[in-house]
Scaffold this active site. Structure first.
Site, PDB file in Angstrom:
ATOM      1  N   VAL A 192       0.830  -1.206   0.000  1.00 58.94           N
ATOM      2  CA  VAL A 192       0.000   0.000   0.000  1.00 58.94           C
ATOM      3  C   VAL A 192       0.864   1.256   0.000  1.00 58.94           C
ATOM      4  O   VAL A 192       0.418   2.336   0.333  1.00 58.94           O
ATOM      5  CB  VAL A 192      -0.972   0.049   1.203  1.00 58.94           C
ATOM      6  N   CYS A 193       2.124   1.089  -0.365  1.00 59.91           N
ATOM      7  CA  CYS A 193       3.013   2.242  -0.459  1.00 59.91           C
ATOM      8  C   CYS A 193       3.171   2.593  -1.929  1.00 59.91           C
ATOM      9  O   CYS A 193       3.469   1.726  -2.746  1.00 59.91           O
ATOM     10  CB  CYS A 193       4.378   1.907   0.138  1.00 59.91           C
ATOM     11  N   ILE A 194       2.951   3.858  -2.279  1.00 60.90           N
ATOM     12  CA  ILE A 194       3.068   4.246  -3.686  1.00 60.90           C
ATOM     13  C   ILE A 194       4.189   5.254  -3.892  1.00 60.90           C
ATOM     14  O   ILE A 194       4.248   5.942  -4.897  1.00 60.90           O
ATOM     15  CB  ILE A 194       1.725   4.783  -4.241  1.00 60.90           C
ATOM     16  N   THR A 195       5.114   5.306  -2.921  1.00 60.54           N
ATOM     17  CA  THR A 195       6.288   6.169  -3.043  1.00 60.54           C
ATOM     18  C   THR A 195       6.981   5.942  -4.384  1.00 60.54           C
ATOM     19  O   THR A 195       7.356   6.881  -5.083  1.00 60.54           O
ATOM     20  CB  THR A 195       7.285   5.871  -1.903  1.00 60.54           C
ATOM     21  N   LYS A 196       7.134   4.666  -4.751  1.00 60.86           N
ATOM     22  CA  LYS A 196       7.832   4.338  -5.997  1.00 60.86           C
ATOM     23  C   LYS A 196       7.150   4.968  -7.208  1.00 60.86           C
ATOM     24  O   LYS A 196       7.814   5.415  -8.138  1.00 60.86           O
ATOM     25  CB  LYS A 196       7.953   2.817  -6.158  1.00 60.86           C
TER      26      LYS A 196
END
Length: 328
Positions: A175-179
């Protein structure tokens, strides 16, 4: 530029001769900060993964936990409560000004958490280095985990500043969209980043993010992790904090990233998203299954203890071990 990077699904560990009669003989325990825990696994310090009740359950049953920092005003009482119950306290702090005051407050009241995790998205920063020094000055007996980082330079610098362990992983989580939002991070090569960082480390590393299967825990240990932080596999349990919803006769729980708009209640600086995960039953069952799977991993590694996994050979399978079968 780094050549030949790889991620969890690109790697297979190679078995060594089995020396046990049953996997039950294999010991999955690990030591961190002077305590021994049943598994080299820690649920992510996220609001949809851990709360006071789960923290208590984990501590009572000899598992490691890190309480999240999204209700900062409850932390002092939480540490006191854990200590009154004869349990260890493990909390998170950020790097803003009020966090310095909070650390001072703990010291003034002689309330010393056994573990303090400094937890920001980009942990290779002066802000984190200053906070490590501040905690080490005022709470010298606390075990300090600092992160998150993704390079050997960062690991060395944080260790040099006084960190007792570092947390490795920039944006590989589900659920991390930093990339996607920034173009930066260890998403897609988290396992290679872990290996790279572990070679530079002189203190324990916590691998954080990108774990999709129990086998990935063994792979993390092989490439240098002492502990493995896991979000999505721990989301959606009966005990999990999120709301349960029903859709087409199935039960789901919400799971969102720590920098998501659901978390922040706003749309700026959003680097997390929300998803619904299928309801998974009880946390105890998942922990037991993880333990049994890891016992099997140890038996395949040809040993009786977790360390056996660190010595096995591996291959890079560039076509992905799932051969197109998505198991998650």
């Amino acid at each position: 530029m780094m050549e030949n990077v790889f991620d969890y699904e690109d790697i297979q560990l190679i078995p060594a001769k089995c020396i046990v009669g049953s996997r039950a003989e294999c010991d999955t325990s690990v030591e961190l900060g002077g305590r021994t825990f049943k598994l080299p696994v820690v649920p992510a310090n996220m609001q949809t993964i851990i709360d006071e009740n789960i923290a208590r359950y984990l501590a009572e049953n000899d598992y490691f936990y890190i309480m999240h920092r999204f209700q900062p005003e409850t932390r002092l009482a939480f540490v006191k409560d854990m200590h009154e119950r004869g349990l260890y306290a493990s909390i998170s702090v950020g790097v803003k000004e009020e966090e310095y005051t909070f650390v001072q407050q703990l010291a003034d009241q002689h309330v010393v958490p056994e573990y303090v995790t400094i937890d920001i998205a980009h942990g290779h920063s002066e802000a984190v280095i200053n906070m490590i020094r501040h905690i080490k000055t005022h709470l010298p007996d606390s075990f300090v985990i600092a992160g998150n980082v993704g390079t050997p330079e960062a690991v060395r610098e944080l260790e040099h500043a006084g960190a007792d362990a570092t947390k490795v992983g920039i944006g590989p989580g589900k659920v991390c969209i930093t990339k996607i939002k920034t173009g930066f991070g260890t998403g897609g090569w988290q396992l290679a980043a872990l290996r790279w960082c572990a070679k530079a480390a002189s203190k324990p590393i916590i691998a954080d993010g990108g774990i999709r299967t129990h086998g990935d825990i063994a792979k993390s240990v092989r490439f240098g992790a002492t502990m493995v932080m896991i979000g999505s596999l721990f989301a959606g349990h009966e005990e999990s904090p999120g709301d349960t919803i029903e859709k087409d006769g199935k039960l789901y729980k919400e799971y969102f990233g720590s920098a998501s708009e659901y978390q922040k209640g706003e749309r700026k600086n959003v680097e997390g998203k929300k998803m619904y995960v299928e309801h998974k039953g009880s946390l105890a069952e998942t922990l037991l299954e993880m333990e049994q799977d890891l016992q099997s991993s140890i038996s395949y590694a040809g040993g009786k203890r977790l360390d056996a996994i660190r010595n096995v050979d591996y291959v890079v399978v560039k076509n992905s071990i799932f051969n197109g079968d998505k198991i998650y």
